[in-house]
Every structure is written in structure tokens, then in C-alpha cells.
Motif scaffolding. Structure first.
Motif, PDB file in Angstrom:
ATOM      1  N   MET A  28       0.889  -1.244   0.029  1.00 31.62           N
ATOM      2  CA  MET A  28      -0.109  -0.018  -0.113  1.00 31.62           C
ATOM      3  C   MET A  28       0.925   1.149  -0.077  1.00 31.62           C
ATOM      4  N   LYS A  29       2.034   1.112  -0.233  1.00 33.71           N
ATOM      5  CA  LYS A  29       3.061   2.158  -0.185  1.00 33.71           C
ATOM      6  C   LYS A  29       2.825   3.135   0.937  1.00 33.71           C
ATOM      7  N   HIS A  30       2.667   2.330   1.953  1.00 33.05           N
ATOM      8  CA  HIS A  30       2.772   3.265   3.280  1.00 33.05           C
ATOM      9  C   HIS A  30       1.675   4.459   3.496  1.00 33.05           C
ATOM     10  N   VAL A  31       0.720   4.169   2.557  1.00 32.93           N
ATOM     11  CA  VAL A  31      -0.322   5.120   3.046  1.00 32.93           C
ATOM     12  C   VAL A  31      -0.996   4.912   4.191  1.00 32.93           C
ATOM     13  N   ILE A  32      -1.224   3.869   4.520  1.00 36.52           N
ATOM     14  CA  ILE A  32      -1.972   3.336   5.918  1.00 36.52           C
ATOM     15  C   ILE A  32      -1.243   2.350   6.552  1.00 36.52           C
ATOM     16  N   SER A  33      -1.414   2.260   7.790  1.00 36.63           N
ATOM     17  CA  SER A  33      -0.656   1.165   8.782  1.00 36.63           C
ATOM     18  C   SER A  33      -1.633   0.004   9.030  1.00 36.63           C
ATOM     19  N   LEU A  56     -14.777   2.055  11.891  1.00 31.82           N
ATOM     20  CA  LEU A  56     -13.866   2.740  10.470  1.00 31.82           C
ATOM     21  C   LEU A  56     -13.114   3.971  10.831  1.00 31.82           C
ATOM     22  N   GLU A  57     -13.340   4.657  11.927  1.00 27.54           N
ATOM     23  CA  GLU A  57     -12.467   5.776  12.155  1.00 27.54           C
ATOM     24  C   GLU A  57     -11.007   5.643  12.855  1.00 27.54           C
ATOM     25  N   GLN A  58     -10.976   4.298  12.980  1.00 27.36           N
ATOM     26  CA  GLN A  58      -9.610   3.963  13.466  1.00 27.36           C
ATOM     27  C   GLN A  58      -8.242   4.159  12.589  1.00 27.36           C
ATOM     28  N   PRO A  59      -7.294   4.352  12.858  1.00 25.44           N
ATOM     29  CA  PRO A  59      -6.098   4.656  12.091  1.00 25.44           C
ATOM     30  C   PRO A  59      -5.602   3.175  11.383  1.00 25.44           C
ATOM     31  N   LEU A  60      -5.666   1.913  11.687  1.00 27.65           N
ATOM     32  CA  LEU A  60      -5.230   1.007  11.376  1.00 27.65           C
ATOM     33  C   LEU A  60      -6.220   0.304  10.435  1.00 27.65           C
ATOM     34  N   TRP A  74      -7.074   3.404  -1.023  1.00 25.07           N
ATOM     35  CA  TRP A  74      -7.787   2.675  -2.086  1.00 25.07           C
ATOM     36  C   TRP A  74      -8.476   1.347  -1.544  1.00 25.07           C
ATOM     37  N   ASN A  75      -7.698   0.645  -0.954  1.00 25.12           N
ATOM     38  CA  ASN A  75      -8.146  -0.621  -0.003  1.00 25.12           C
ATOM     39  C   ASN A  75      -9.167  -0.741   0.675  1.00 25.12           C
ATOM     40  N   THR A  76      -9.219   0.235   1.595  1.00 20.12           N
ATOM     41  CA  THR A  76     -10.398   0.405   2.457  1.00 20.12           C
ATOM     42  C   THR A  76     -11.585   1.086   1.672  1.00 20.12           C
ATOM     43  N   CYS A  77     -11.302   1.867   0.656  1.00 19.98           N
ATOM     44  CA  CYS A  77     -12.413   2.519  -0.128  1.00 19.98           C
ATOM     45  C   CYS A  77     -13.214   1.513  -0.873  1.00 19.98           C
ATOM     46  N   ASP A  78     -12.478   0.619  -1.398  1.00 21.20           N
ATOM     47  CA  ASP A  78     -12.854  -0.513  -2.433  1.00 21.20           C
ATOM     48  C   ASP A  78     -13.555  -1.579  -1.696  1.00 21.20           C
ATOM     49  N   TRP A  79     -13.305  -1.962  -0.624  1.00 22.83           N
ATOM     50  CA  TRP A  79     -13.774  -2.808   0.253  1.00 22.83           C
ATOM     51  C   TRP A  79     -15.049  -2.257   0.974  1.00 22.83           C
ATOM     52  N   PHE A  80     -15.231  -1.101   1.315  1.00 24.83           N
ATOM     53  CA  PHE A  80     -16.330  -0.622   1.747  1.00 24.83           C
ATOM     54  C   PHE A  80     -17.576  -0.615   0.416  1.00 24.83           C
ATOM     55  N   CYS A  81     -16.901  -0.312  -0.604  1.00 27.23           N
ATOM     56  CA  CYS A  81     -17.856  -0.093  -1.911  1.00 27.23           C
ATOM     57  C   CYS A  81     -18.267  -1.466  -2.296  1.00 27.23           C
TER      58      CYS A  81
END
Length: 248
Positions: free
Chosen positions: A30-35, A73-77, A117-124
Motif C-alpha cells: 500500500m506504499k505506506h499510505v495506511i498502517s 472505521l474511524e480507527q487509524p489501522l 484505495w484498499n479501504t475505499c474499495d472494500w467499503f464499496c
């Protein structure tokens, strides 16, 4: 047990399964955009199901269950966000009015709680798509209106939920209009969402896809065009790529 205590317990259960090697792999991917914590998706799903039953989260009022999902969903990880998505998918979206859910989701985007994009697409795929299938046009129209959003991930979420529901042609006109807005944006992940949608749409409405590419080709990148044309005949794909090259 209070909402925060439910969340802390789930986070503890997740962390007990965390693997440094998986954490490193996912963060590099994920190129370190999220932990990440470093947990596989099947393990996350089973942990959520067990926690939901054993800790009697399912016995809580629906509004409290929803609050737990939204706070996760508001958590950072990344894995914590995914648990919130899974709770919505597995237990809640069929039980709560879609208009109420949409208002909460819009707040998540406003707070920038979804930012990769990972979280966004899972949510979608896991939540918004099934909601559109269940509630139909009234829900679809609200989601499609997000194509006007300034925030990239809300705009991306206006079209990605439709990728597996394109047999229903009643969505096509609105979806094409939304795609037009996204393809004109400069952000890569706005454009790649369009490529994904067009690839799937071509299976059901090839003429519309051809017309869309023809009318918006100057806004495409080769990455997006290759995806949109993935299932085209080789000669057609080559022709479109040559046309794109000639105008760039």
C-alpha cells in the motif's frame, strides 16, 4: 459493556494474531499510505464473527452496533477499518434505513476516515454495492451523486459499488455520467475507478463503453485504457491505444 470497551477488546483480539511479516508486506504493498496490524482477511472475518456473538454485541440496540462499526472505521489501522466494514456487511445494512446509513457514511468521508484505495474499495464492494442491490434506484442515485464530491475517495465511491451489479441497465445512464466526472479528474485513483467500471460494463453494454472511450479519450491514461479494454479483441485494444498515443 460500553462501546469503547467492545472496541478495545476486539482490537486486543486482532493484535494477538498480528504478524510482523504480514504487516510489512501490506504496508509495502500500500506504499505506506495506511498502517496495518498484519492479519489475514479470513482471520479478521472469523475474529469479528466470534467476538460479535461471544461478547453479545448482537444483543445491543442497533444504534449502538452501528456506533461500534462507525468508530472502527474511524480507527487509524487498516484491519480495524475492515472490521467496521464487515460488521456493516454481515449484520447491519439490511436492518437500518439506507438513508440513515448514507448520512453516516458521508460523515466518514467528511472526516477523511477513508483515505486509501484498499479501504475505499472494500467499503464499496462489501457495503455500498449490496445496499444498492437491496434498495435499488433511490440508494443508487444518492451514491452516484457523490461523483460531484471534492474528496477523491468519496468520488471514487460513487462508481466502484456498481461493478458487480451492471446487469441492471437502469443504473447505466447515471453511472456513465458519474464516470465522465471522474475521468476528467487528475487523480490516478479517480481515473482507475473508471477503467474498472468500464471493463465490467463492456460485458453488458459494449456500445456505451465504446462511445464513452471515444468521447473522453483525451482524459484517459494508458493504464486506464488497458483496463477498460481488457476483454476487447486484441486488434481493437491496439487501435484504441494507438489513438490515445496520437493525442498525447
Amino acid at each position: 459493556m460500553k462501546t469503547n470497551e467492545h472496541i478495545k477488546l476486539l482490537q486486543q483480539l486482532l493484535q494477538e494474531q498480528a504478524l510482523p511479516s504480514k504487516k510489512e508486506w501490506w504496508e509495502n504493498y500500500m506504499k505506506h499510505v495506511i498502517s496495518f496490524r498484519g492479519i489475514g482477511i479470513p482471520d479478521i472475518r472469523e475474529t469479528v464473527k466470534t467476538w460479535y456473538q461471544n461478547e453479545q454485541v448482537s444483543a445491543q440496540p442497533l444504534e449502538r452496533q452501528l456506533a461500534i462499526a462507525l468508530q472502527l472505521l474511524e480507527q487509524p489501522l487498516a484491519e480495524d477499518k475492515l472490521t467496521g466494514i464487515l460488521i456493516l456487511q454481515l449484520f447491519l445494512y439490511k436492518q437500518i434505513d439506507f438513508q440513515e446509513l448514507i448520512k453516516h457514511f458521508e460523515k466518514l468521508f467528511e472526516q477523511k476516515a477513508i483515505f486509501d484505495w484498499n479501504t475505499c474499495d472494500w467499503f464499496c464492494i462489501r457495503v455500498l454495492g449490496p445496499m444498492i442491490e437491496l434498495y435499488g434506484t433511490p440508494c443508487a442515485d444518492i451514491v452516484l451523486s457523490w461523483s460531484h464530491a471534492d474528496y477523491l475517495w468519496q468520488a471514487r465511491a460513487s462508481i466502484v459499488p456498481f461493478v458487480y451489479y451492471l446487469k441492471d441497465k437502469s443504473f447505466h445512464t447515471g453511472l456513465v455520467s458519474a464516470c465522465k466526472k471522474l475521468i476528467q479528474r487528475e487523480e490516478r485513483f479517480a481515473k482507475t475507478a473508471v477503467g474498472w467500471v468500464l471493463r465490467e460494463l463492456a460485458e453488458h453494454n459494449r456500445k456505451t463503453v465504446d462511445l464513452f472511450i471515444q468521447g473522453n479519450l483525451k482524459h484517459f491514461t494508458s493504464e486506464v485504457l488497458k483496463n477498460a479494454c481488457k476483454h476487447f479483441e486484441a486488434q481493437e485494444k491496439k487501435r484504441w491505444l494507438q489513438q490515445l498515443k496520437s493525442i498525447k
